[in-house]
Design a protein around this motif. Sequence first.
Motif, PDB file in Angstrom:
ATOM      1  N   PHE A 260      -9.417   8.478  -3.260  1.00 13.79           N
ATOM      2  CA  PHE A 260      -9.227   7.260  -2.787  1.00 13.79           C
ATOM      3  C   PHE A 260      -7.835   6.705  -2.212  1.00 13.79           C
ATOM      4  O   PHE A 260      -7.600   6.168  -1.133  1.00 13.79           O
ATOM      5  N   VAL A 261      -6.801   7.368  -3.163  1.00 15.17           N
ATOM      6  CA  VAL A 261      -5.240   7.115  -2.706  1.00 15.17           C
ATOM      7  C   VAL A 261      -4.946   7.825  -1.493  1.00 15.17           C
ATOM      8  O   VAL A 261      -4.277   7.282  -0.518  1.00 15.17           O
ATOM      9  N   LEU A 262      -5.524   9.014  -1.240  1.00 16.23           N
ATOM     10  CA  LEU A 262      -5.266   9.635  -0.125  1.00 16.23           C
ATOM     11  C   LEU A 262      -6.002   8.986   1.136  1.00 16.23           C
ATOM     12  O   LEU A 262      -5.365   9.046   2.224  1.00 16.23           O
ATOM     13  N   HIS A 263      -6.894   8.531   0.963  1.00 18.62           N
ATOM     14  CA  HIS A 263      -7.585   7.803   1.913  1.00 18.62           C
ATOM     15  C   HIS A 263      -6.924   6.646   2.334  1.00 18.62           C
ATOM     16  O   HIS A 263      -6.807   6.271   3.387  1.00 18.62           O
TER      17      HIS A 263
ATOM     18  N   LEU B 118      -7.130  -2.733   6.038  1.00 16.39           N
ATOM     19  CA  LEU B 118      -7.182  -2.058   4.719  1.00 16.39           C
ATOM     20  C   LEU B 118      -7.882  -2.791   3.507  1.00 16.39           C
ATOM     21  O   LEU B 118      -8.402  -2.248   2.516  1.00 16.39           O
ATOM     22  N   ALA B 119      -7.916  -4.123   3.588  1.00 20.20           N
ATOM     23  CA  ALA B 119      -8.827  -5.016   2.638  1.00 20.20           C
ATOM     24  C   ALA B 119     -10.075  -4.606   2.801  1.00 20.20           C
ATOM     25  O   ALA B 119     -10.887  -4.746   1.691  1.00 20.20           O
ATOM     26  N   SER B 120     -10.701  -4.265   3.962  1.00 17.54           N
ATOM     27  CA  SER B 120     -12.084  -3.762   3.965  1.00 17.54           C
ATOM     28  C   SER B 120     -12.446  -2.453   3.842  1.00 17.54           C
ATOM     29  O   SER B 120     -13.593  -2.177   3.709  1.00 17.54           O
ATOM     30  N   ALA B 121     -11.613  -1.514   3.890  1.00 22.97           N
ATOM     31  CA  ALA B 121     -11.861  -0.083   3.871  1.00 22.97           C
ATOM     32  C   ALA B 121     -11.487   0.675   2.940  1.00 22.97           C
ATOM     33  O   ALA B 121     -12.241   1.695   2.461  1.00 22.97           O
TER      34      ALA B 121
ATOM     35  N   MET C 268       0.817  -1.177   0.108  1.00 24.16           N
ATOM     36  CA  MET C 268       0.036  -0.031  -0.091  1.00 24.16           C
ATOM     37  C   MET C 268       0.957   1.486  -0.012  1.00 24.16           C
ATOM     38  O   MET C 268       0.538   2.265  -0.766  1.00 24.16           O
ATOM     39  N   GLN C 269       1.800   1.233   0.826  1.00 23.99           N
ATOM     40  CA  GLN C 269       2.588   2.353   0.957  1.00 23.99           C
ATOM     41  C   GLN C 269       3.817   2.843  -0.303  1.00 23.99           C
ATOM     42  O   GLN C 269       3.542   3.801  -0.759  1.00 23.99           O
TER      43      GLN C 269
ATOM     44  N   LEU D 141      -1.120   4.819   6.869  1.00 26.51           N
ATOM     45  CA  LEU D 141      -0.121   5.330   8.024  1.00 26.51           C
ATOM     46  C   LEU D 141      -0.646   5.291   9.429  1.00 26.51           C
ATOM     47  O   LEU D 141       0.040   4.699  10.369  1.00 26.51           O
ATOM     48  N   VAL D 142      -1.965   5.067   9.494  1.00 26.24           N
ATOM     49  CA  VAL D 142      -2.508   4.839  10.867  1.00 26.24           C
ATOM     50  C   VAL D 142      -2.382   3.521  11.560  1.00 26.24           C
ATOM     51  O   VAL D 142      -2.094   3.312  12.684  1.00 26.24           O
TER      52      VAL D 142
END
Length: 449
Positions: free
Chosen positions: A372-375, A396-399, A338-339, A381-382
């Motif tokens: 979407f990318v910013l989200h 992350l897979a669900s959000a 993701m990062q 990061l959280v």
Amino acid sequence: MTLKVTKLALSSRLIILAVQMLANWIVPDHKPDVFRMPMPSPNATNPDHYLDKLVMRCLGGLRHWDGEYFLHIANYLYTYENTLAFYPLYPVLLRNLAAALETFNVPISMHALTLVVAVALNVWLFCEAANYLYQLTQRVFNDLHKSWNAALVFCFNPASIFFSATYSESLFTYASFILMLECVRAKQQFNFMRICASLTACIMCRSNGLIALGFPLYFFARHILLTANVKRCQQVIKMALAVFIPLAILHAYYFYIYRLYCMPGIKVKHPQQVLQYASERNYLLAGRGPKGSPWCQYTLPFPYSYVQSTYWDVGFLRYYQWKQLPNFLLAMPMLVFMQWHCCDYLWFLATKIWPQVASWREPLKSQKSLPFVLHGAFLTLVCALFVHIQVSTRLLASATPIFYWFAADHMPKSLAQLSLRSKAGALFIWCTTYCACGTVLFCNNFPWT
């Protein structure tokens, strides 16, 4: 295509259910000292039905870990303070659906019926979420190949077991994808009722659902900036209501919890098994007044952060301990994936797109995927800094849909062209390994993501 996606999603759920059933029969259960929903003792009032044993034999592997909390809330509501870490929409849905089915006098206990309802509901929600992901991807990118591959990765994602277990992942994903789809409608023809309903579902389902508030705000502001509409004032009022109502419902829930735990005059009658389990594990019960709950004295008495910090030791960098190294390794693939892709997208946007635009309106209009990318980057990061690191994969897979969009970019046009030595092959190995191992380990009560 909707039928094709539904068949794919349903097939993946049936595979997961079959694997967990076999693994639950073959592999002995691990027995960690964790929360278990207190069960009533069989007697004349609560007979031990044959169907109860059958349900537990077939679906018992799907109720472990956080699933025990959701089932507890569905059966007993918020009796213990540590259950306040779990938001109410999913367990309340289970409670009401099970109560409705109970009127048909099926010879099965409420506890077993709730488990059946939870699994069946999650299977349906997962199939719907897969379809909404396909539609969302098609709306944003207008690419049938990418839309199908995104749905394919979703159906066999690394956190797949949690979308079938008694967790709120399927419901949250379903609500999130509906909200996002409503925000990217053609010509920004906002359906404010659907935005309000889906945003309410997100906020009342998971704590990170509050972040989804950014989508309607961003796309509505984008619509205002890019168009000239004589009914702008009317639209602003409708959007304000669509945002205000979910927040009002959330605060109504907070007041209900405050009343339950902080008002000394409130008394709650608990079942005997709930009282006994509280005594055994030294849990704080609802209806005992504010003395045992420091959060009742807060200026804003919201219990979530207190409960997470006190009972789960969640906080900034608290999980950075050497003993948690295996959990970091478990979460590493998702966090790195993701990062890396988020940074790569933002770098490309900053160095290739922005320098060439004549007006700020151009990237705002063309880059629909930016919010979407910013989200997704914020959630990553959280996860890396605050939460229990091992939950990063399922969170992350669900959000966020961008995991599936980035993954779809690596997929070939057909599975026949898949090479295990390629990026798509590495993605395939990661997803299938986590999907299979996660199902076997989770259903036997071993720690997983």
